[in-house]
Every structure is written in C-alpha cells, then in structure tokens.
Design an enzyme around this catalytic site. Structure first.
Site, PDB file in Angstrom:
ATOM      1  CB  CYS A 270      -0.841   0.146   1.213  1.00  0.00           C
ATOM      2  SG  CYS A 270      -1.936  -1.323   1.275  1.00  0.00           S
TER       3      CYS A 270
HETATM    4  N1  SAJ Z   1       6.414   2.259   8.606  1.00  0.00           N
HETATM    5  C1  SAJ Z   1       7.265   3.153   9.011  1.00  0.00           C
HETATM    6  N2  SAJ Z   1       7.095   4.075  10.080  1.00  0.00           N
HETATM    7  C2  SAJ Z   1       5.718   4.456  10.441  1.00  0.00           C
HETATM    8  C3  SAJ Z   1       4.588   3.416  10.012  1.00  0.00           C
HETATM    9  C4  SAJ Z   1       5.218   2.536   9.009  1.00  0.00           C
HETATM   10  O1  SAJ Z   1       8.490   2.837   8.883  1.00  0.00           O
HETATM   11  O2  SAJ Z   1       5.523   5.063  11.447  1.00  0.00           O
HETATM   12  C5  SAJ Z   1       6.674   1.328   7.717  1.00  0.00           C
HETATM   13  C6  SAJ Z   1       6.536  -0.169   8.088  1.00  0.00           C
HETATM   14  O3  SAJ Z   1       7.495  -0.629   8.692  1.00  0.00           O
HETATM   15  C7  SAJ Z   1       6.248  -0.820   6.975  1.00  0.00           C
HETATM   16  C8  SAJ Z   1       5.388   0.354   5.954  1.00  0.00           C
HETATM   17  O4  SAJ Z   1       5.919   1.635   6.674  1.00  0.00           O
HETATM   18  O5  SAJ Z   1       7.234  -1.315   6.310  1.00  0.00           O
HETATM   19  C9  SAJ Z   1       3.905   0.168   6.016  1.00  0.00           C
HETATM   20  O6  SAJ Z   1       3.347   0.000   7.247  1.00  0.00           O
HETATM   21  P1  SAJ Z   1       1.847   0.291   7.393  1.00  0.00           P
HETATM   22  O7  SAJ Z   1       1.764   0.149   9.182  1.00  0.00           O
HETATM   23  O8  SAJ Z   1       1.288   1.516   6.858  1.00  0.00           O
HETATM   24  O9  SAJ Z   1       1.321  -1.078   6.966  1.00  0.00           O
HETATM   25  P2  SAJ Z   1       0.693  -1.382   5.785  1.00  0.00           P
HETATM   26  O10 SAJ Z   1       1.197  -1.281   4.436  1.00  0.00           O
HETATM   27  O11 SAJ Z   1      -0.200  -2.746   6.131  1.00  0.00           O
HETATM   28  O12 SAJ Z   1      -0.646  -0.238   5.577  1.00  0.00           O
HETATM   29  C10 SAJ Z   1      -1.998  -0.415   6.028  1.00  0.00           C
HETATM   30  C11 SAJ Z   1      -2.672   0.390   5.285  1.00  0.00           C
HETATM   31  N3  SAJ Z   1      -3.997   0.064   5.104  1.00  0.00           N
HETATM   32  C12 SAJ Z   1      -4.712   0.175   4.064  1.00  0.00           C
HETATM   33  O13 SAJ Z   1      -4.099   0.495   2.918  1.00  0.00           O
HETATM   34  C13 SAJ Z   1      -6.220  -0.099   3.963  1.00  0.00           C
HETATM   35  C14 SAJ Z   1      -2.416   1.936   5.806  1.00  0.00           C
HETATM   36  O14 SAJ Z   1      -3.248   2.685   5.139  1.00  0.00           O
HETATM   37  C15 SAJ Z   1      -2.679   1.768   7.219  1.00  0.00           C
HETATM   38  O15 SAJ Z   1      -2.507   3.353   7.682  1.00  0.00           O
HETATM   39  C16 SAJ Z   1      -1.754   0.976   7.928  1.00  0.00           C
HETATM   40  O16 SAJ Z   1      -2.019  -0.179   7.193  1.00  0.00           O
HETATM   41  C17 SAJ Z   1      -1.812   0.921   9.419  1.00  0.00           C
HETATM   42  O17 SAJ Z   1      -2.281   2.123  10.070  1.00  0.00           O
HETATM   43  O18 SAJ Z   1      -1.411   0.418  10.196  1.00  0.00           O
END
Ligand code: SAJ
Length: 434
Positions: A270
């Site tokens: 995403c």
């Molecule tokens: N990450 C960081 N710093 C942060 C948060 C995440 O480096 O503060 C990294 C994570 O390690 C990962 C990547 O970013 O590698 C994505 O992390 P994520 O927590 O956003 O996880 P995703 O990709 O599963 O994102 C999903 C998304 N949901 C949808 O698209 C429906 C996103 O919109 C959500 O915000 C996210 O989950 C969430 O909140 O956990």
C-alpha cells in the site's frame, strides 16, 4: 465451507462474487457469507483455489483461517461459475512495475472476467486501490468493450479497501468505508450491500473520483509523514539527538501532532505503492506531485542509509562489511505477518552483498527467504546484527544473549530494541535516528 450448486437467477440479489481471494478479498468473502449472502470466491491462482477448496487459507492468518472454516462459500478458478451472481466485488492487487508506474493488469483482467459473465443488471464494485479516474477511464470502457454499458446494463461503484494486515482491532467488519459510483443506482445498491455486511459507517462520496482519491490520500499522507520522521532521523543522527525521544515529547501535545516512526524502509503493497498511482495520473493532467515524489525518494533511501549505518558501526570496531557474516533479522515488511511485498529487506540484502558481506537471514514468518532455521543458529553464525522487521522474538532479544554469541555490533532498523541496555553491555548499538 462446502461446494455449492450454481445459483438460480431469482437468487442473484443475494449471490455475490468476490474476485481475488487475498488479504482483502478473502475476509470480505467470509463476512458476506457470514451475513447470509451466497458467495462465490474466484481467483486465477489454481493453487490458491485448491488450498481453499481443501479448507485451508493460502497465507499465515490464524484468525482468518478459523473464520473461513466456519462459513460456507464456493471457491473456483472457473470464471463461468460467476454467471449466477448479481454483485461482483473486485479485490485484486494494484502493484507498480519496475519503473514505479501503476500496473492495472490485474484490475483489467478481473474486469474482463466480470464483463464476460455478469448478467444484465449486475452491480460491479472495485475495492482495489486505484487513482482518481481509473473507474471512468479504464474499468467502464473495458466493460463497455464487452457490451456491458455502465448505467443501462450494469452499475459500477468503488469502495476502496482498508484492510490492515495483522490488525486485530480494526478488521473488515468494523472499519468505516467510503463509497462512490458512476450512477445513482449503483451508489444506492452498493451502499445497501455494504450496510448489510459491515458494522461500521459507509460514507457515500459525491463522485467515484472522490472515493478513488480518499484511499490514495490516506496512504500518501502516511508515506509523507514517515518520510518526515525519516529525514529527522538522518538529521538527528548527526546532531546526537534521539529522534524517538523527540517524537514521544511531541506526542505530549494533545492536538495537531500524529506520531510516525523512522525505520529502515517503507514496505508493503500500500504505502510505498499508492502515491505513484496519483503521481503518474496527475502527470497526464500536467501536475507534478513534487512533494509526494520527494517523500518516496526519502523513504526509498532508508534501506541504503541503514546499511551505511552498519558500515559506520563496524568501522568503530575497525572492521568492515567485506567478508562479514551479518545476521539479518526479518524479511517481512512489518511485524507478525508473512508478507514481503516491497519489503526494505531486499534492498538491504542486495546492498550487503554489494559490500561483500554474507547475510545470515532468519524470519520466523518467512522461511522461504531465511538462510537458517532459527534465531539461535543465526546468532551463532553472525558477527553483527541488522534488525529489519520488529517481529516479537526479535524485540525480546537481550544484550546478554547477543553478547554471549560474540556479537558486538547491532543496527536496529526498527528502533525495536533497548538502546541503553545494549550500549551498557558495551555493544555498539545504532538505531535509526538514535
Ligand atoms: N512504517 C514506518 N513508520 C511508521 C509506520 C510504518 O516506517 O510510522 C513502515 C512499516 O514498517 C512498513 C510500511 O511503513 O514497512 C507500511 O506500514 P503500515 O503500518 O502502513 O502497514 P500497511 O502497509 O499494512 O498499511 C496498512 C494500510 N491500510 C490500507 O491501505 C487499507 C494503511 O493505510 C494503514 O495506515 C496501515 O495499514 C496502518 O495504519 O497500520
């Protein structure tokens, strides 16, 4: 879960086809089945279908596996089995290609499958994340090429998925959703469908483009905020400031601050992908999303920066990466899941090899990318550690256990470890911005 006879025409209103049975489609199919719809799950991956037909799910999610075994649906790789349905929900991936350009291949293929078999009067809903314009400029024309005009023959809506893999609090059942459609009838029917299956708000948008834009904006917002703290981390590494402490301090402000955290990279299907869908479509209209592009560049540079931190940490011990066995903890793009899409681990592994190091890789969720079978084996073989994914077993790693294996350098790509404890054990500890 049992096989079912084709659905008689009169029951089409309750017959839902879910196209794409991955992290997004399978939970939706289970929820629709639980709420009394007759569900046909379709996927082009025959291996996935045979696993599902045997009552097993094709990825590591124990809660979903239990739920799937409780509900009744038909699963098939034969598109003709969709003919008896009345609602078609497309939940296929929207990746980017090597040049970070949108790849709408899966959406087009799924749309063509639906267009060939959807009876007149069907409702087609796209859940896949797409940029504004895709429904009007790509999906509707593809349906019309198959003789299915949006409006007279069928309705087309967009309800962007919001699944957060591994999240036990927010699930397909209770996450609010936005909705747009190309025709008023489509909006009404799609809203009725989601209000029957969801236990959350369903917010109709003024246009289908607005609905497409909402999801892209949500994820670009996250990418930009992560880039912000990644830039701070690189600056504070030079200034000797602990960026985590500063973020915790900023969080004491009860309004107008939303914490994000620096890391070795932004992975997943995403966050690192969705902004490119808007960047590339906006270019066609003559607008350059410089800020979104800069955020992507900043986050894409973090895997390389993390390896540079390891080079610097080893140099403090008068050692280099060449010939070193580096324990790489984790491959998945985030904790407690087995998904490796766009994981920063791959760029890190590539760069370690470029420096002549030998990675020793262990991820309990991703055995296929591990080079050893246990954390104990990795600790025995490695002379330094690089934490890439903050899986719980890695978070619990103690300085004593690391030191007992003769390891004296640790780079913590998720700031998951206790920096002070490792430093007090005379281990060279380097976090991201701390
Ligand atoms: N990450 C960081 N710093 C942060 C948060 C995440 O480096 O503060 C990294 C994570 O390690 C990962 C990547 O970013 O590698 C994505 O992390 P994520 O927590 O956003 O996880 P995703 O990709 O599963 O994102 C999903 C998304 N949901 C949808 O698209 C429906 C996103 O919109 C959500 O915000 C996210 O989950 C969430 O909140 O956990």
């Amino acid at each position: 879960m049992t096989a079912r006879r084709p659905v008689p025409p009169r029951a089409r209103g309750r017959a839902v086809a879910v196209i794409g049975l991955g992290y997004v489609g399978l939970p939706l199919a289970c929820l629709a089945a639980e709420k009394g719809f007759t569900v046909t799950g379709f996927d082009v991956d025959r291996r996935k279908i045979s696993k599902l037909a045997a009552g097993r799910i094709p990825f590591d999610d124990p809660r979903l596996a239990r739920w799937y075994r409780k509900v009744s649906m038909r699963v098939t790789a034969n598109p003709a089995d969709l003919a008896g349905c009345g609602t078609f929900v497309i939940c296929v991936p929207t990746p980017v290609n090597q040049r970070s350009h949108p790849d709408l291949g899966p959406v087009l293929a799924a749309t063509e499958t639906v267009g060939r078999f959807a009876p007149k009067g069907s409702l087609v809903i796209l859940e896949s994340t797409v940029n504004p314009g895709v429904c009007e400029e790509v999906v509707a024309p593809a349906l019309e090429r198959l003789g299915r005009r949006v409006g007279p023959d069928l309705s087309l809506a967009h309800c962007p998925e919001r699944i957060n893999p591994g999240d036990k609090r927010w699930t397909v059942r209770n996450i609010p959703r936005v909705l747009g459609a190309l025709d008023a009838n489509g909006l009404k029917r799609a809203a009725a469908f989601y209000r029957k299956i969801l236990e959350a708000e369903v917010k109709p948008m003024a246009s289908i483009r607005a609905a497409e834009a909402v999801k892209i904006v949500e994820n670009a917002f996250r990418d930009v905020n992560i880039a912000f703290v990644n830039e701070l981390a690189r600056s504070f590494d030079q200034l000797g400031i602990d960026v985590l402490e500063v973020i915790e301090g900023a969080k004491t402000k009860p309004f107008a601050f939303l914490a994000h955290y620096p890391s070795c990279g932004v992975g997943g299907h995403c966050i690192p992908v969705d902004p490119y869908y808007l960047i590339e479509r906006a270019k066609l209209s003559g607008f350059d999303h410089r800020f979104l592009r800069l955020a992507r560049e900043t986050n894409d540079a973090m895997p390389g920066y993390t390896v540079d931190l390891l080079v610097r940490a080893l140099r403090q011990r008068r050692r280099s990466l060449r010939g070193a066995k580096i324990g790489v903890l984790g491959v998945a793009y985030k904790a407690s899941i087995d998904d490796v899409r766009e994981s920063p681990a791959f760029k890190i592994l590539h760069r370690l090899k470029e420096f002549g190091a030998t990675p020793v890789v262990y991820d309990p969720f991703v055995p296929e990318h591990s080079t050893v079978g246990s954390l104990a084996e990795l600790l025995k073989k490695a002379s330094a550690l690089l934490l890439v994914t903050d899986h719980a077993p890695f978070r619990r790693l103690s300085p004593a256990r690391v030191k007992a294996n003769g390891i004296d350098v640790v780079v913590d790509g998720k700031n998951a470890l206790n920096a002070g404890a490792f430093r007090r054990a005379h281990i060279t500890y380097q976090g991201i911005g701390r």
